[in-house]
Scaffold this motif. Structure first.
Motif, mmCIF file in Angstrom:
data_model
loop_
_atom_site.group_PDB
_atom_site.id
_atom_site.type_symbol
_atom_site.label_atom_id
_atom_site.label_comp_id
_atom_site.label_asym_id
_atom_site.label_seq_id
_atom_site.Cartn_x
_atom_site.Cartn_y
_atom_site.Cartn_z
ATOM 1 N N LEU A 6 -1.092 -2.683 -6.159
ATOM 2 C CA LEU A 6 0.349 -2.975 -6.188
ATOM 3 C C LEU A 6 1.092 -1.908 -6.990
ATOM 4 O O LEU A 6 2.312 -1.805 -6.926
ATOM 5 N N THR A 7 0.344 -1.131 -7.772
ATOM 6 C CA THR A 7 0.919 0.024 -8.467
ATOM 7 C C THR A 7 -0.049 1.187 -8.239
ATOM 8 O O THR A 7 -1.180 0.977 -7.819
ATOM 9 N N SER A 9 -0.040 1.944 -3.751
ATOM 10 C CA SER A 9 0.931 0.848 -3.816
ATOM 11 C C SER A 9 1.865 0.782 -2.614
ATOM 12 O O SER A 9 2.615 -0.172 -2.471
ATOM 13 N N GLY A 46 -0.679 -1.824 -0.595
ATOM 14 C CA GLY A 46 -1.123 -3.093 -1.178
ATOM 15 C C GLY A 46 -0.195 -4.268 -0.913
ATOM 16 O O GLY A 46 -0.646 -5.336 -0.493
ATOM 17 N N ARG A 103 -1.224 -7.795 0.903
ATOM 18 C CA ARG A 103 -1.132 -9.063 0.192
ATOM 19 C C ARG A 103 -0.275 -10.054 0.989
ATOM 20 O O ARG A 103 -0.625 -11.235 1.108
ATOM 21 N N THR A 107 -3.698 -13.313 -6.683
ATOM 22 C CA THR A 107 -3.572 -11.870 -6.476
ATOM 23 C C THR A 107 -3.666 -11.132 -7.804
ATOM 24 O O THR A 107 -3.077 -11.552 -8.794
ATOM 25 N N GLU A 108 -4.442 -10.056 -7.825
ATOM 26 C CA GLU A 108 -4.440 -9.162 -8.976
ATOM 27 C C GLU A 108 -4.204 -7.740 -8.483
ATOM 28 O O GLU A 108 -4.589 -7.383 -7.375
ATOM 29 N N ASP A 109 -3.614 -6.930 -9.351
ATOM 30 C CA ASP A 109 -3.296 -5.546 -9.039
ATOM 31 C C ASP A 109 -4.471 -4.666 -9.457
ATOM 32 O O ASP A 109 -4.889 -4.716 -10.612
ATOM 33 N N GLN A 129 -4.302 -1.460 -9.469
ATOM 34 C CA GLN A 129 -3.639 -0.266 -10.020
ATOM 35 C C GLN A 129 -4.166 1.041 -9.403
ATOM 36 O O GLN A 129 -3.949 2.111 -9.972
ATOM 37 N N VAL A 135 4.085 -8.123 -6.374
ATOM 38 C CA VAL A 135 4.430 -6.754 -6.743
ATOM 39 C C VAL A 135 5.235 -6.754 -8.043
ATOM 40 O O VAL A 135 5.034 -5.932 -8.938
ATOM 41 N N ALA A 160 3.035 -7.379 -11.025
ATOM 42 C CA ALA A 160 2.319 -6.158 -11.407
ATOM 43 C C ALA A 160 3.241 -5.239 -12.208
ATOM 44 O O ALA A 160 2.836 -4.659 -13.217
#
Lengths: 400, 295
Positions: A43-44, A48, A51, A55, A80-82, A84, B263, B266
């Motif tokens: 997500l980053t 990103s 992602g 999701r 959800t987890e990022d 990175q 998003v 995050a």
């Protein structure tokens, strides 16, 4: 001594807060109701741009399945987890998904570096993991079947590259590309294909950050290839194509979609890119699953990674239903039963769940392709889009 | 849940070693090491390769990794001795990039960006929970050892020399101290500890690849040390644990903010770290546990 006191106080506060989080989290995991599925996407960071779409596709299916009564009579909870786009951060994130949320499956790892880093945690903790990361080596890890990959591996992509060159009648094939983690695999695969057909093959790797490739092009012209495979990205391909045009080089040119695309066309004289081919892994655009995905996420043209995310969650849900048990081991054991075989073809989870509930076998055909997996967890066949620049426009030649 | 907490404390302990390493070179001696990730990767790859390729026992491989870390640190300071502080920062940053590129390209040795997998644990991985607990205990013991060592350095007359060099190198040289030798020795010790942290990371996670050791890792350690207290070894440890705590605890905020998308969650997490850092610099620039003034 004042500083010492403060340290102690800070340590106490930190400890207290840690305990608080621990209690909070253990309460969260104590709920036995829903089946938890983890989503680990970038997500980053560099990934990103892909992602969030992945999701959203997964969340849309979860909502759809929950609306239709869930799986095994239980609702699905998506966490959800990022990641990175960073393997170090991803290792911490997947720990939370596995150890705290008790995810049955973790879906999404996109970058190869991330997928390779989290893979050991999946098989050690008996959690199913569906990845995108395309480096060949990942599915060769001793993952005991807990890993599946919806993206064609680098070898598969290279093979399609080589096949196009041969199909178009190339007799002397030349690979010209920058140094990347994947370059050597491209060369090895195409070299073997050319060798098997008795064709000439040569290659050259350059430094992609250079601003001129005249010497590389000069040495390539001494071999006089009739087909050149361009392994680069937009920035270096733009320079290569200009210099080839200036050198009046007329052989057939084939690039990857990451290098030959609309952003390349924008900054180039028309004549320099005319006739160039591009190969890109593609979603199964004509398939019914792709249409369903488009309707579900409200986007007429979802990208290949959204299509893969859609397939990952559908396959996971169907595998859990088929196994009759929401554990990572059960999902692993059942995944190939629902992804391939002679069952009724389905293109979405609710239809498949209804059939499985009646005791029938299903065969999921996805938005990214047919989603059949070999013993390594790699897809057996992948769809590719072949494009060509004609009259200054990118035109699709075929999807196969 | 408990195995998650154990894993995070283990990782925080590894970060604490990195922070102590940085505190030795930057906090005490004023030598900015922007190539910390490079030295960490040297340790990780040295220990990872010695165990997987040559089959060395893990403790011996870790020791060898520390020696290789020490030698590379000494070599780098030796060639950069005539450079001023800010140049050292640039050279170390470049050094880390050279190491990363070497790892990416020397396929015969490092498998390039595929990385090295299946690195054995310090405690056998088959023990499952025992592996987690055992590695935690050893990591904490290693931190304690690094702390003891680094604090011996700090409180000794040698440590006073370091602070003198940091605050006024010319004055220290005029006072008859061998600035060169002190710098080289300290940087070597610091990079040996960085290599130890890297080796621990490799044996703990079982997989290393060049992407793990990005400049972001160095930045995280600078962040931890600055928050904890530059020049104070206890602050270094505190900062490392605080960093992991903030990075991890911020995950659990997401369920209480359902109005935001994944998003945005995050992004909030990343902002939180930045805000915390800015607040520390604004209201407590010396860090939570600042350097104590000596005689």
């Amino acid at each position: 001594m004042e500083t010492l006191n403060l340290t102690r106080r800070a340590a106490l506060a930190g400890g207290g807060a840690a305990l608080g989080v621990a209690l909070f989290a253990s309460r969260a995991s104590a709920q036995t109701g829903p089946i938890t599925i983890g989503c680990l996407v970038p997500l980053t960071g560099a990934g990103s741009i892909y992602g969030p779409g992945m999701r959203d596709a997964i969340a849309a299916v979860v909502k759809q399945v929950n609306g239709a009564g869930g799986v095994l009579g239980q609702q699905i909870q998506l966490v959800t987890e990022d990641d990175q786009t960073n393997p170090e951060a991803a290792v911490r994130a997947i720990r939370k998904l596995i150890n705290v949320d008790k995810s049955v499956a973790v879906l999404g790892p996109w970058a190869s570096s991330v997928a390779a880093a989290v893979a050991p945690l999946c098989w050690e903790n008996q959690t199913l993991c569906a990845i995108v990361g395309s480096a060949d080596s990942i599915t060769r890890l001793p993952h005991q079947g807990f890993l599946i990959r919806t993206q064609p591996s680098i070898s598969m992509q290279a093979a399609r590259f080589g096949k196009l060159a041969i199909d178009l009648g190339g007799k002397s094939i030349y690979f010209l590309g920058p140094q990347t983690p994947f370059t050597q695999t491209y060369i090895d695969v195409v070299a073997k294909m050319a060798h098997d057909k008795g064709l000439t093959f040569n290659s050259q790797i350059y430094d992609g950050s250079k601003t001129s490739f005249r010497s590389e092009i000069d040495s390539m012209r001494q071999v006089a290839p009739d087909t050149v495979l361009l392994g680069g990205y937009v920035t270096d391909i733009a320079v290569v194509l200009r210099e080839l045009y200036r050198a009046n080089f007329t052989s057939r040119l084939i690039g990857f979609g990451t290098g030959v695309n609309t952003s390349l066309l924008q900054g180039m004289p028309k004549e320099a890119v005319e006739g160039v081919y591009a190969v890109t892994p593609s979603a199964s655009l004509q398939g019914s699953a792709y249409q369903k995905l488009a309707a579900l996420v409200g986007n007429p043209a979802p990208g290949p990674f959204e299509a893969q995310a859609y397939d990952m969650i559908n396959l996971t849900v169907l595998a859990i239903a088929q196994a009759g048990k929401a554990t990572g081991v059960a999902a692993r054991d059942a995944i190939r039963t629902v992804s391939q075989g002679d069952g009724t073809v389905v293109d979405n989870a609710p239809d498949g769940l209804a059939l499985i509930a009646k005791g029938q076998k299903v065969n999921y055909e996805g938005a990214s392709g047919s989603c059949d997996f070999d013993q390594y967890g790699d897809i057996v066949a992948a769809k590719f889009k072949i494009e060509r620049v004609l009259n200054g426009q990118i035109t699709t030649v075929e999807i196969s | 849940m408990d195995s998650y907490l154990i894993a995070m404390v283990t990782l925080a302990a590894i970060y604490a070693m990195m922070a102590i390493s940085l505190n030795l070179s930057w906090g005490l001696a004023g030598m900015v090491n922007l190539g910390l990730a490079g030295f960490i990767s040297i340790g990780a790859y040295a220990s990872g390769l010695l165990t997987t390729v040559l089959g060395w026992p893990v403790p011996l491989a870790i020791l060898a990794a520390m020696i290789i870390g020490l030698v590379s640190g000494v070599a780098l300071t030796y060639v950069t001795l005539r450079l001023r502080d800010d140049y050292l920062a640039i050279v170390t940053l470049g050094f880390a990039e050279v190491i990363r590129l070497a790892i990416v390209n020397e396929l015969w040795l490092t498998h390039g960006s595929d990385g090295i997998s299946g690195i054995p644990g310090i405690v056998a991985r088959e023990y499952g929970y025992g592996f987690e607990l055992g590695t935690l205990a050893l990591a904490l013991a290693a931190v304690a050892l690094c702390y003891w060592l680094a604090d011996r350095v700090r409180t000794s007359p040698y440590g006073r020399n370091l602070r003198a060099i940091r605050d006024d190198p010319e004055g220290t040289a005029v006072a008859g101290k061998n600035v060169t030798l002190i710098k080289v020795k300290t940087f070597g010790l610091s990079t040996a500890i960085a290599a130890l942290a890297g080796a621990f990371y490799a044996h703990y996670t079982s997989f290393i690849s060049p992407e793990i050791f990005q400049p972001l890792l160095t930045m995280y350690v600078f962040l931890a040390l600055t928050m904890g207290g530059t020049g104070n070894n206890r602050g270094a440890m505190l900062g490392a644990f605080l960093l992991i705590f903030v990075l991890e605890a911020s995950r659990f905020i997401a369920p209480s903010l359902p109005q935001f998308s994944a998003v945005q969650h995050a992004a909030i997490r990343e902002m939180l770290v930045a805000v915390l850092f800015i607040l520390t610099l604004l209201y407590r620039p010396q860090g939570i546990s600042p350097e104590t003034r000596h005689r």
